[in-house]
Design a protein around this motif. Structure first.
Motif, PDB file in Angstrom:
ATOM      1  N   ALA A   1       0.937  -1.321  -0.110  1.00  0.00           N
ATOM      2  CA  ALA A   1       0.021  -0.028  -0.156  1.00  0.00           C
ATOM      3  C   ALA A   1       0.655   1.062   0.171  1.00  0.00           C
ATOM      4  O   ALA A   1       1.716   1.304   0.790  1.00  0.00           O
ATOM      5  CB  ALA A   1      -0.928   0.184   1.303  1.00  0.00           C
ATOM      6  N   GLY A   2       0.608   2.274  -0.973  1.00  0.00           N
ATOM      7  CA  GLY A   2       1.273   3.576  -0.750  1.00  0.00           C
ATOM      8  C   GLY A   2       0.082   4.404  -0.646  1.00  0.00           C
ATOM      9  O   GLY A   2      -0.996   4.321  -0.169  1.00  0.00           O
ATOM     10  N   ALA A   3       0.348   5.792  -0.885  1.00  0.00           N
ATOM     11  CA  ALA A   3      -0.724   6.983  -0.671  1.00  0.00           C
ATOM     12  C   ALA A   3      -1.685   6.760  -1.508  1.00  0.00           C
ATOM     13  O   ALA A   3      -1.654   7.289  -2.946  1.00  0.00           O
ATOM     14  CB  ALA A   3       0.164   8.178  -0.594  1.00  0.00           C
ATOM     15  N   ALA A   4      -2.795   6.156  -1.340  1.00  0.00           N
ATOM     16  CA  ALA A   4      -3.841   6.109  -2.291  1.00  0.00           C
ATOM     17  C   ALA A   4      -3.671   5.329  -3.685  1.00  0.00           C
ATOM     18  O   ALA A   4      -4.219   5.521  -4.674  1.00  0.00           O
ATOM     19  CB  ALA A   4      -4.421   7.599  -2.619  1.00  0.00           C
ATOM     20  N   ILE A   5      -2.752   4.691  -3.564  1.00  0.00           N
ATOM     21  CA  ILE A   5      -2.366   3.736  -4.685  1.00  0.00           C
ATOM     22  C   ILE A   5      -1.548   2.418  -4.211  1.00  0.00           C
ATOM     23  O   ILE A   5      -1.116   2.445  -3.094  1.00  0.00           O
ATOM     24  CB  ILE A   5      -1.387   4.463  -5.812  1.00  0.00           C
ATOM     25  CG1 ILE A   5      -1.466   3.672  -7.071  1.00  0.00           C
ATOM     26  CG2 ILE A   5      -0.040   4.664  -5.111  1.00  0.00           C
ATOM     27  CD1 ILE A   5      -0.904   4.666  -8.141  1.00  0.00           C
ATOM     28  N   PHE A   6      -1.756   1.183  -4.752  1.00  0.00           N
ATOM     29  CA  PHE A   6      -1.109   0.172  -4.500  1.00  0.00           C
ATOM     30  C   PHE A   6      -0.059  -0.409  -5.499  1.00  0.00           C
ATOM     31  O   PHE A   6      -0.156  -0.001  -6.794  1.00  0.00           O
ATOM     32  CB  PHE A   6      -2.194  -0.967  -4.256  1.00  0.00           C
ATOM     33  CG  PHE A   6      -3.167  -0.576  -3.180  1.00  0.00           C
ATOM     34  CD1 PHE A   6      -2.887  -1.109  -1.792  1.00  0.00           C
ATOM     35  CD2 PHE A   6      -4.282  -0.069  -3.475  1.00  0.00           C
ATOM     36  CE1 PHE A   6      -3.733  -0.858  -0.741  1.00  0.00           C
ATOM     37  CE2 PHE A   6      -5.040   0.419  -2.268  1.00  0.00           C
ATOM     38  CZ  PHE A   6      -4.925  -0.036  -1.153  1.00  0.00           C
ATOM     39  N   ARG A   7       1.136  -1.030  -5.001  1.00  0.00           N
ATOM     40  CA  ARG A   7       1.983  -1.908  -5.867  1.00  0.00           C
ATOM     41  C   ARG A   7       1.562  -3.146  -5.765  1.00  0.00           C
ATOM     42  O   ARG A   7       1.327  -3.708  -4.931  1.00  0.00           O
ATOM     43  CB  ARG A   7       3.303  -1.535  -5.511  1.00  0.00           C
ATOM     44  CG  ARG A   7       4.441  -2.176  -6.422  1.00  0.00           C
ATOM     45  CD  ARG A   7       5.775  -1.937  -5.745  1.00  0.00           C
ATOM     46  NE  ARG A   7       5.823  -2.658  -4.485  1.00  0.00           N
ATOM     47  CZ  ARG A   7       6.579  -2.362  -3.704  1.00  0.00           C
ATOM     48  NH1 ARG A   7       7.634  -1.252  -3.845  1.00  0.00           N
ATOM     49  NH2 ARG A   7       6.777  -3.088  -2.481  1.00  0.00           N
ATOM     50  N   TYR A   8       1.307  -3.614  -7.245  1.00  0.00           N
ATOM     51  CA  TYR A   8       1.234  -4.987  -7.389  1.00  0.00           C
ATOM     52  C   TYR A   8       2.349  -5.797  -7.960  1.00  0.00           C
ATOM     53  O   TYR A   8       2.625  -5.511  -9.295  1.00  0.00           O
ATOM     54  CB  TYR A   8      -0.212  -5.221  -8.383  1.00  0.00           C
ATOM     55  CG  TYR A   8      -1.301  -4.544  -7.870  1.00  0.00           C
ATOM     56  CD1 TYR A   8      -1.699  -4.958  -6.553  1.00  0.00           C
ATOM     57  CD2 TYR A   8      -1.921  -3.459  -8.648  1.00  0.00           C
ATOM     58  CE1 TYR A   8      -3.072  -4.159  -6.103  1.00  0.00           C
ATOM     59  CE2 TYR A   8      -3.048  -2.960  -8.267  1.00  0.00           C
ATOM     60  CZ  TYR A   8      -3.658  -3.404  -6.777  1.00  0.00           C
ATOM     61  OH  TYR A   8      -4.638  -2.511  -6.413  1.00  0.00           O
ATOM     62  N   THR A   9       3.126  -6.560  -7.488  1.00  0.00           N
ATOM     63  CA  THR A   9       4.168  -7.189  -7.937  1.00  0.00           C
ATOM     64  C   THR A   9       3.804  -8.612  -8.227  1.00  0.00           C
ATOM     65  O   THR A   9       3.472  -9.380  -7.775  1.00  0.00           O
ATOM     66  CB  THR A   9       5.088  -7.425  -6.920  1.00  0.00           C
ATOM     67  OG1 THR A   9       5.591  -6.056  -6.342  1.00  0.00           O
ATOM     68  CG2 THR A   9       6.587  -7.922  -7.414  1.00  0.00           C
ATOM     69  N   THR A  10       3.662  -8.802  -9.746  1.00  0.00           N
ATOM     70  CA  THR A  10       3.066  -9.871 -10.408  1.00  0.00           C
ATOM     71  C   THR A  10       4.489 -10.752 -10.945  1.00  0.00           C
ATOM     72  O   THR A  10       5.718 -10.064 -11.075  1.00  0.00           O
ATOM     73  CB  THR A  10       2.469  -9.551 -11.307  1.00  0.00           C
ATOM     74  OG1 THR A  10       2.916  -9.028 -12.633  1.00  0.00           O
ATOM     75  CG2 THR A  10       1.525  -8.715 -11.163  1.00  0.00           C
ATOM     76  N   ARG A  11       4.192 -11.943 -11.531  1.00  0.00           N
ATOM     77  CA  ARG A  11       5.180 -12.807 -12.225  1.00  0.00           C
ATOM     78  C   ARG A  11       5.700 -11.977 -13.371  1.00  0.00           C
ATOM     79  O   ARG A  11       6.749 -12.213 -13.775  1.00  0.00           O
ATOM     80  CB  ARG A  11       4.689 -14.220 -12.442  1.00  0.00           C
ATOM     81  CG  ARG A  11       3.887 -13.997 -13.601  1.00  0.00           C
ATOM     82  CD  ARG A  11       3.380 -15.571 -13.663  1.00  0.00           C
ATOM     83  NE  ARG A  11       2.304 -15.831 -14.867  1.00  0.00           N
ATOM     84  CZ  ARG A  11       1.256 -15.596 -14.701  1.00  0.00           C
ATOM     85  NH1 ARG A  11       0.522 -15.099 -13.694  1.00  0.00           N
ATOM     86  NH2 ARG A  11       0.329 -15.626 -15.689  1.00  0.00           N
TER      87      ARG A  11
END
Length: 155
Positions: A82-92
C-alpha cells in the motif's frame, strides 16, 4: 443515471441476476469509477496517476512509499503493498501501480505500468469480495495477473 454506465448485478444463486445499478449511490462507493464510466476513462486516469506525469516529484515520492502487505478489497494481482492512495502489485511479469474496489454490483481493477505507458482496466458487473463470494477473489486475482502479463510492450 446518465448513459453510458455499466449495469451492476447482484448474483445470488439460485436466483436470477438482478440489476442493482441504481440501488446504491455511486458517490460513496470505492468502485464508483466502474459505475458511471467506460473502461477507457479509468485507463487514462490510472496511466497518469500510476505513471510519473500527474504528480510533482515530492508527491510522487510520498505516493510510492509502499508498505508491504497492504491491500485494497479485493486484493489486486500478485503481492500487494500500500502507498498513498495507490497500491503496488508485484506480479510474475513485473510491477503495476493501481487500485481495486467493489460495491454491490461492481468490482474494478485499474492498474498501469510504473512509467504510465500501459494500463489495464478489469471490470466485473457483480461484487467480488471474501464476504460475498468466498472463492471468487482468488480466481479473479489469477485472471488479473494473466491480463497484466498480456500487456503489450517490453518487460
Amino acid at each position: 443515471m446518465p448513459e453510458p454506465y455499466i449495469h451492476g448485478c447482484d448474483v445470488s444463486p439460485p436466483g436470477e441476476p438482478q440489476d442493482v445499478s441504481e440501488l446504491v449511490s455511486a458517490s460513496g462507493s470505492w468502485a464508483c469509477g466502474s459505475i458511471v464510466t467506460t473502461p477507457a476513462e479509468p485507463g487514462a486516469f490510472i496511466r497518469a496517476y500510476g505513471g510519473p506525469s500527474l504528480a510533482s516529484a515530492g508527491t510522487r515520492k510520498e505516493q510510492l512509499g509502499f508498505l508491504p502487505g497492504g491491500a485494497s478489497e479485493p486484493a489486486g494481482p500478485g503481492t500487494n503493498a500500500a502507498g498513498a492512495a495507490i497500491f503496488r502489485y508485484t506480479t510474475r511479469c513485473g510491477e503495476l501501480y493501481g487500485h481495486t474496489g467493489n460495491t454491490p454490483g461492481y468490482t474494478l481493477l485499474a492498474a498501469s505500468t510504473p512509467d504510465g505507458a500501459r494500463s489495464l482496466v478489469f471490470a466485473v458487473d457483480t461484487q467480488v469480495d471474501k464476504a460475498v463470494k468466498a472463492r471468487l477473489p482468488a480466481r479473479l486475482r489469477t485472471v488479473h495477473e494473466d491480463f497484466a502479463c498480456a500487456l503489450p510492450g517490453d518487460r
